[in-house]
Scaffold this motif. Structure first.
Motif, mmCIF file in Angstrom:
data_model
loop_
_atom_site.group_PDB
_atom_site.id
_atom_site.type_symbol
_atom_site.label_atom_id
_atom_site.label_comp_id
_atom_site.label_asym_id
_atom_site.label_seq_id
_atom_site.Cartn_x
_atom_site.Cartn_y
_atom_site.Cartn_z
ATOM 1 N N SER A 427 16.566 105.825 18.237
ATOM 2 C CA SER A 427 16.224 104.819 17.218
ATOM 3 C C SER A 427 17.154 103.616 17.360
ATOM 4 C CB SER A 427 16.349 105.433 15.813
ATOM 5 O OG SER A 427 15.440 106.496 15.644
ATOM 6 N N LEU A 428 17.391 103.211 18.594
ATOM 7 C CA LEU A 428 18.293 102.104 18.876
ATOM 8 C C LEU A 428 17.645 100.778 18.494
ATOM 9 C CD1 LEU A 428 19.543 103.443 22.302
ATOM 10 C CD2 LEU A 428 20.846 103.389 20.166
ATOM 11 N N GLU A 429 18.461 99.833 18.061
ATOM 12 C CA GLU A 429 17.978 98.538 17.579
ATOM 13 C C GLU A 429 18.664 97.410 18.333
ATOM 14 O OE1 GLU A 429 17.460 100.114 12.947
ATOM 15 O OE2 GLU A 429 19.051 98.681 13.480
ATOM 16 N N GLY A 430 18.372 96.191 17.866
ATOM 17 C CA GLY A 430 19.034 95.029 18.441
ATOM 18 C C GLY A 430 18.372 94.557 19.722
ATOM 19 N N THR A 431 19.067 93.700 20.421
ATOM 20 C CA THR A 431 18.522 93.078 21.629
ATOM 21 C C THR A 431 19.049 93.779 22.882
ATOM 22 O OG1 THR A 431 20.338 91.497 21.674
ATOM 23 C CG2 THR A 431 18.330 90.859 20.492
ATOM 24 N N ILE A 432 18.406 93.468 23.987
ATOM 25 C CA ILE A 432 18.865 93.985 25.276
ATOM 26 C C ILE A 432 20.057 93.150 25.721
ATOM 27 C CG2 ILE A 432 18.257 94.305 27.698
ATOM 28 C CD1 ILE A 432 15.393 94.740 26.826
ATOM 29 N N PRO A 433 21.199 93.770 25.963
ATOM 30 C CA PRO A 433 22.410 92.996 26.295
ATOM 31 C C PRO A 433 22.246 92.197 27.589
ATOM 32 C CG PRO A 433 22.941 95.267 25.718
ATOM 33 C CD PRO A 433 21.461 95.207 25.873
ATOM 34 N N LEU A 434 22.728 90.966 27.577
ATOM 35 C CA LEU A 434 22.680 90.124 28.772
ATOM 36 C C LEU A 434 23.496 90.735 29.903
ATOM 37 C CD1 LEU A 434 23.211 86.573 27.167
ATOM 38 C CD2 LEU A 434 21.090 87.857 27.453
ATOM 39 N N SER A 435 24.549 91.467 29.546
ATOM 40 C CA SER A 435 25.483 91.978 30.552
ATOM 41 C C SER A 435 24.858 93.049 31.449
ATOM 42 C CB SER A 435 26.730 92.549 29.879
ATOM 43 O OG SER A 435 26.382 93.578 28.965
ATOM 44 N N LEU A 436 23.722 93.601 31.042
ATOM 45 C CA LEU A 436 23.065 94.568 31.922
ATOM 46 C C LEU A 436 22.678 93.936 33.254
ATOM 47 C CD1 LEU A 436 20.681 96.820 29.760
ATOM 48 C CD2 LEU A 436 22.663 97.522 31.107
ATOM 49 N N GLY A 437 22.502 92.631 33.243
ATOM 50 C CA GLY A 437 22.168 91.945 34.486
ATOM 51 C C GLY A 437 23.280 91.985 35.504
ATOM 52 N N ASN A 438 24.499 92.281 35.068
ATOM 53 C CA ASN A 438 25.621 92.385 36.006
ATOM 54 C C ASN A 438 25.709 93.746 36.682
ATOM 55 O OD1 ASN A 438 26.461 89.764 35.339
ATOM 56 N ND2 ASN A 438 27.646 90.504 33.583
ATOM 57 N N CYS A 439 24.908 94.682 36.203
ATOM 58 C CA CYS A 439 24.902 96.023 36.808
ATOM 59 C C CYS A 439 23.919 96.008 37.980
ATOM 60 C CB CYS A 439 24.515 97.079 35.783
ATOM 61 S SG CYS A 439 25.601 97.135 34.343
ATOM 62 N N THR A 440 24.333 95.408 39.069
ATOM 63 C CA THR A 440 23.407 95.141 40.176
ATOM 64 C C THR A 440 23.035 96.381 40.967
ATOM 65 O OG1 THR A 440 25.309 94.554 41.557
ATOM 66 C CG2 THR A 440 24.145 92.757 40.434
ATOM 67 N N ASN A 441 23.657 97.512 40.695
ATOM 68 C CA ASN A 441 23.286 98.755 41.381
ATOM 69 C C ASN A 441 22.286 99.587 40.579
ATOM 70 O OD1 ASN A 441 24.775 98.695 43.865
ATOM 71 N ND2 ASN A 441 26.643 98.937 42.663
ATOM 72 N N LEU A 442 21.845 99.046 39.459
ATOM 73 C CA LEU A 442 20.890 99.792 38.640
ATOM 74 C C LEU A 442 19.571 99.994 39.374
ATOM 75 C CD1 LEU A 442 21.233 98.509 34.967
ATOM 76 C CD2 LEU A 442 21.205 100.886 35.709
ATOM 77 N N LEU A 443 19.154 101.247 39.448
ATOM 78 C CA LEU A 443 17.852 101.582 40.012
ATOM 79 C C LEU A 443 16.814 101.775 38.916
ATOM 80 C CD1 LEU A 443 18.896 104.218 42.706
ATOM 81 C CD2 LEU A 443 18.494 101.787 43.021
ATOM 82 N N GLY A 444 17.234 102.317 37.790
ATOM 83 C CA GLY A 444 16.288 102.601 36.733
ATOM 84 C C GLY A 444 16.866 102.327 35.363
ATOM 85 N N ILE A 445 16.108 101.615 34.533
ATOM 86 C CA ILE A 445 16.452 101.406 33.125
ATOM 87 C C ILE A 445 15.317 101.988 32.305
ATOM 88 C CG2 ILE A 445 16.860 99.720 31.307
ATOM 89 C CD1 ILE A 445 17.948 97.807 33.357
ATOM 90 N N SER A 446 15.644 102.909 31.420
ATOM 91 C CA SER A 446 14.636 103.532 30.569
ATOM 92 C C SER A 446 15.124 103.487 29.127
ATOM 93 C CB SER A 446 14.391 104.978 31.006
ATOM 94 O OG SER A 446 13.430 105.583 30.185
ATOM 95 N N ILE A 447 14.558 102.543 28.361
ATOM 96 C CA ILE A 447 14.943 102.409 26.957
ATOM 97 C C ILE A 447 13.684 102.409 26.092
ATOM 98 C CG2 ILE A 447 16.641 101.242 25.475
ATOM 99 C CD1 ILE A 447 17.528 99.551 27.705
ATOM 100 N N HIS A 448 12.626 103.018 26.596
ATOM 101 C CA HIS A 448 11.372 103.006 25.837
ATOM 102 C C HIS A 448 11.469 103.889 24.597
ATOM 103 C CE1 HIS A 448 10.157 106.986 27.459
ATOM 104 N NE2 HIS A 448 10.688 106.563 28.588
ATOM 105 N N ASN A 449 10.541 103.654 23.669
ATOM 106 C CA ASN A 449 10.479 104.402 22.413
ATOM 107 C C ASN A 449 11.761 104.282 21.607
ATOM 108 O OD1 ASN A 449 8.469 105.884 24.384
ATOM 109 N ND2 ASN A 449 7.779 106.344 22.302
ATOM 110 N N ASN A 450 12.124 103.037 21.320
ATOM 111 C CA ASN A 450 13.213 102.721 20.416
ATOM 112 C C ASN A 450 12.735 101.596 19.494
ATOM 113 O OD1 ASN A 450 15.934 104.193 20.989
ATOM 114 N ND2 ASN A 450 15.087 103.798 23.029
#
Length: 995
Positions: A427-450
């Motif tokens: 039940s997470l709220e708020g916005t998607i942090p801009l700093s996630l863009g600095n995680c350049t090794n990210l293969l998968g982001i899964s934040i659905h159903n929040n």
């Protein structure tokens, strides 16, 4: 000279070594006395005879000369980590003074010579990591002085423990893992082997219970019985009776009952592994185990959901060497103790799939060496602390399916190693942090159903991003999709459905031409489907439903390999295409568009009106269309095709997808780097190369030399077009299936080499007997397959297809079945591999087909594929039929003899209906078991007649499977049944046959 016998023997050994890359044998010539030859050691007595020959680790290629048996004063023979082939010369049995024989990690084959039993002074015998087969001769039990025996990773079989080991009363260490040994642990082992300190027999077929006398082996330090068929309970006093234990592994068996509290007495314990059993109750205290390094108790029934279930974690206070703590998949309740944060050495923490409550303790953020933190599938509450940024080595963070609230932390930029971020179903709220863009090794982001809101930050779509999967569905995100999304050229899955996005579909998405799944339904998008989307030719699933899209339905969608298309509840107008996915009502949804017309009759749409636009006006419109197409083509032409990293996403239903792809993080090797694979394969040397194909090369490697873990490493040729897509398809298919006749994937590597170039590899269980193609087309007489072996392989492959088509939750079409993709293990059991073209049969009834067009391999691909037909189970069955015919005839379907209209199917069919069958079959099928001079001619003829009947039946099955019409092909389950009857005929020596 007195040592001339040894000189002749050594020169004979040199003569059979065909490759010496390091020049080790250069000094073996007449210019030097043999005692000065490199790797040769002479004794000080007996006229300087050779007493030691050490050729370890030199990458030598060749066979071992029988003349080695003339080195009669030899005490030590070391040939490990080379590429010696052929049989172990039985003449080694002449070396009566031999004390150590080390031949591990070569390609020696055949049986272990029984006359090694003549080497009565032998103390160490190392034969691990070879291709040795058959039962171990009971005569080896005569080696009364043998202390160390290593047979790991061969294809040996039989009852080793009772027929051989029981007589080796001086034995101190046995390593016989990863073979096919059977039988049980001897009842009297505790009385006969009092010096035993190490027993490793994991990965065999040992069954029964652990006998009571086993617990009398008080010197035992290393016990590895994992992955067998053992069962029963553990005695309450095991920790008292086996006080020296350093390693105790009984994972992947069927043990049950409670864990004895006496385990707490094992003060020397380093590794404790009991995962995948049926243990229940509470854990014992770990307070007095300062050396504990690995604790793996996951996937049992431990705990009861009560508040004190995790109290044992507080006893880890003195475990200052603990690296991996795997407790997932149990019934643990209670809260995570904050004291876990004091174990500074911890690199992997798995508490997922339990009943843990409370908040995430702040102490966990002191574990700065953590690379994997899995807390998913619990009942955790509270906020996600900003202290997460302290875990700067974290690669996997999975905390989905909990009750977390509050905003996402703003600072993620410190997590430069993060590859998987899984926060869905909270039940997470708020916005998607801009700093996630600095995680350049990210293969998968899964934040659905929040309950996330706000716009998508353009920073998330950095040009250097390696994102493969972005799942943001079922939130409250809004605004337009940034044009920068086109920079995600590795993207395979994008799901932003059920949000509040608006504006037009971004044309830059066309640059993401690796996209396989695009879900944007349930938003407020307007405008047309961009013409630039024509470049998304990899799409298999497209959902744009419940938006405000308008304009015509593009014809190019009919050319995509779609298995699911949902355009429902928009404002599309005009004629519906009549080919491709638009022919398949089961996977097409276009309802809720009131102004569409035409299409196939089953859609029951109104007939489209005749075009009333004047020719002049139509001509102007055509010019506009041409301009649009030209611009779109230009965009497509300059798009960048990048590489795709490891795909951990599955195409199953969304909830099941989350639990399986996001929560199942445990791998046999949690981290495999480029450097590890480089060392395992001896720098990808030619000597280790076992095969090569269009999309990669396969090398034999030793991933864990200490435990003799042999693997096959498929290095992806990233310069090949489509290689990244093949890599992802194989990852996706192999992670979703498990069957004894399917090639097992061990792990994957997605990294960079030492020059900074992208590197991808798949690591499989090693199949020491190569491919079926190598056997049925081999010229050597000693590599032939008997009729019975071929029938068994045929049954194995059919069983694998039956599982893929009918036994999986989501049926899978292999699409490229052929002999080179059928690999044989130690016991000649077939394993179907190479799932680079495999496709999921999404939401398909058992008798339906998917809609993926794929070429497969010429000669094996079904004829309807060449006409653009949909991929189907029947297509796999056609390939299987061709393989059956090839197995019986040793004729390749692409041989020159099949040019000019003659196909292998017709060739076999014609012969079965005439008296010419014997003219087309592989003559070697009639050689095995045909008899000896002592068998009369009548019996020989009867044997041949019986085999011919069985061969005819197999070929007829192949013909029935490979008929031109898909609906007339034989069902795979029927093929299995008839082949099993054929095998019974061969085994029971019947003369009658249903064929």
């Amino acid at each position: 000279m007195p040592n001339s016998v040894d000189r002749v023997a050594l020169l004979a050994i040199k003569s059979q070594i065909t490759h010496d890359p390091h020049g080790v044998l250069n000094s073996w010539n007449d210019s030097f006395p043999i005692c000065q030859w490199q790797s040769v050691t002479c004794g000080t007595k007996h006229l300087h005879r050779v007493v030691r020959l050490n050729l370890d680790n030199n990458n030598l290629v060749g066979t071992l000369s029988p003349y080695v048996g003339n080195l009669s004063f030899l005490h030590h023979l070391y040939l490990a980590n080379n590429s010696f082939r052929g049989h172990i010369p039985p003449q080694i049995g002449h070396l009566r003074r031999l004390r150590e024989l080390k031949l591990l990690n070569n390609y020696f084959e055949g049986q272990i010579p029984a006359n090694l039993s003549h080497c009565l002074n032998l103390k160490k015998l190392g034969l691990a990591l070879n291709l040795l087969s058959g039962p171990v001769s009971p005569q080896l039990g005569l080696l009364s002085n043998l202390e160390f025996l290593s047979l790991t990773r061969n294809r040996l079989q039989g009852d080793l423990l009772n027929k051989v080991v029981m007589n080796l009363t001086s034995l101190r260490a046995l390593s016989a893992s990863s073979n096919s040994f059977e039988g049980s642990i001897p009842d009297s082992i505790g009385a006969t082997h009092t010096n035993l300190f190490s027993l490793g027999i994991h990965g065999n077929g040992i069954s029964g219970t652990i006998p009571p006398s086993f617990y009398n082996l008080s010197q035992l330090q290393h016990v590895d019985l994992a992955s067998n068929h053992l069962q029963g309970t553990l005695p309450f006093d095991i920790g008292v009776r086996l006080p020296q234990l350093i390693e105790f592994s009984i994972s992947d068996n069927s043990f049950h009952g409670k864990l004895p509290l006496s385990f707490a007495n094992l003060t020397h314990l380093k590794e404790f592994s009991i995962y995948s059993n049926h243990f229940m109750g509470n854990m014992f205290s770990l307070r007095d185990m300062p050396n504990l390094t690995f604790l793996e108790i996951d996937h049992n029934k431990l705990g009861s959901g009560k508040a004190d279930d995790l109290s044992f974690l507080r006893t880890l206070v003195n475990c200052s060497n603990l690296q991996e703590l795997e407790c997932g998949g149990n019934n643990f309740g209670g809260i995570i103790p904050d004291s876990l944060g004091n174990i500074s050495t911890l690199t992997s923490l798995d508490l997922q799939l339990n009943r843990i409550s409370g908040s995430i303790p702040s102490g966990l953020f002191n574990l700065v060496k953590l690379t994997s933190l899995a807390l998913a599938g619990n009942q955790l509450t509270g906020n996600l602390s900003p202290q997460i940024e302290r875990l700067n080595k974290l690669e996997i963070f999975a905390i989905s399916e909990n009750y977390l609230t509050g905003n996402l932390p703003l600072s993620w930029g410190n997590l430069s190693h993060l590859s998987k971020l899984i926060l869905s179903y909270n039940s997470l709220e708020g916005t998607i942090p801009l700093s996630l863009g600095n995680c350049t090794n990210l293969l998968g982001i899964s934040i659905h159903n929040n309950y996330l809101s706000g716009a998508l930050p353009p920073q998330l779509f950095h040009a250097s991003s390696m994102l493969v999967s972005l799942l943001l569905a079922h939130n409250q995100l809004q605004g337009i999709i940034p044009v920068e999304i086109g920079q995600l050229t590795n993207l395979v899955m994008l799901d932003i459905a059920e949000n509040n996005f608006s504006g037009e579909l971004p044309t830059t998405l066309s640059s993401c031409n690796e996209l396989d799944s695009l879900h944007m339904g349930g938003n407020f998008f307007t405008g047309k489907i961009p013409e630039s989307f024509k470049s998304l030719t990899s799409l298999s699933s497209l959902n744009l439903s419940h938006n405000n899209l308008s304009g015509p339905i593009p014809n190019f969608l009919a050319n995509f390999p779609l298995v699911n298309l949902d355009l429902s509840f928009n404002n599309f107008k005009g004629e519906v295409p009549r080919k491709g996915i638009f022919l398949n009502m089961s996977f097409l949804n276009i309802r809720g568009n009131s102004e569409i017309c035409g299409g196939i009759p089953n859609l029951h749409l109104p007939t489209c009106p005749r075009n009333a636009i004047p020719k002049r006006k139509r001509g102007k419109l055509s010019v506009v269309i041409v301009v649009i197409i030209a611009v779109a083509s230009l965009v497509v032409g300059v798009s960048i095709v990048s590489l795709v990293y490891f795909l951990l996403c599955s195409r199953r239903k969304q909830r099941k997808q989350s639990r399986e792809s996001e929560l199942n993080l445990k791998e046999p090797f949690s981290k495999v780097s480029y450097d590890m694979l480089l060392k395992a394969t001896n720098r990808f040397s030619e000597a280790n190369l076992v095969g090569a194909g269009r999309f990669g090369s396969v090398y034999k490697g030793v991933l864990d030399p200490e435990n003799s873990v042999v693997v096959a490493v498929k290095v992806i040729s990233l310069e090949q077009k489509g290689a990244t897509k093949t890599f992802m398809a194989e990852c996706e298919a192999l992670r979703s299936i498990r069957h004894r006749n399917l090639l097992k994937i061990v792990t994957v590597c997605s990294s960079t080499d030492f020059q900074g170039n992208d590197f991808k590899a798949l690591v499989y269980a090693f199949m020491p007997n190569g491919s079926l193609h190598q056997w049925i087309h081999a010229d050597q007489h000693d590599r032939t397959l008997s009729l019975l072996q071929r029938v068994n392989i045929a049954i194995d492959v059919a069983s694998a297809l039956d599982y893929l088509h009918n036994g999986c939750d989501v049926p899978i079409i292999h699409c490229d079945l052929k002999p080179s993709n059928i690999l044989l293990n130690d016991d000649m059991v077939a394993h179907v591999g190479d799932f680079g073209l495999a496709r999921f049969h999404l939401h398909v009834p058992a008798n339906n087909s998917s809609s993926v067009v794929v070429k497969g391999t010429v000669g094996y691909a079904a004829p309807e594929y060449g006409l653009g037909s949909i991929v189907s189970k029947e297509g796999d069955i056609y390939s299987y039929g061709i393989v059956l015919i090839e197995m019986m005839t040793s004729k390749n379907p692409t041989d020159m003899m099949f040019e000019g209209g003659l196909a292998i199917h017709n060739y076999a069919k014609s012969a079965t209906f005439s008296n010419q069958l014997i003219d087309i079959i592989d003559p070697r099928l009639l050689e095995d078991g045909a008899g000896t001079s002592e068998v009369n001619e009548e019996k020989i003829l009867a044997e041949i007649d019986r085999k011919m009947k069985c061969i005819r039946c197999v070929i007829e099955i192949g013909v029935k499977c490979s008929v031109e019409s898909p609906q007339d092909r034989m069902q795979i389950e029927d093929a299995v049944r008839e082949l099993q009857v054929t095998r019974d005929i061969l085994l029971k020596n019947y003369t009658d046959h249903p064929c």
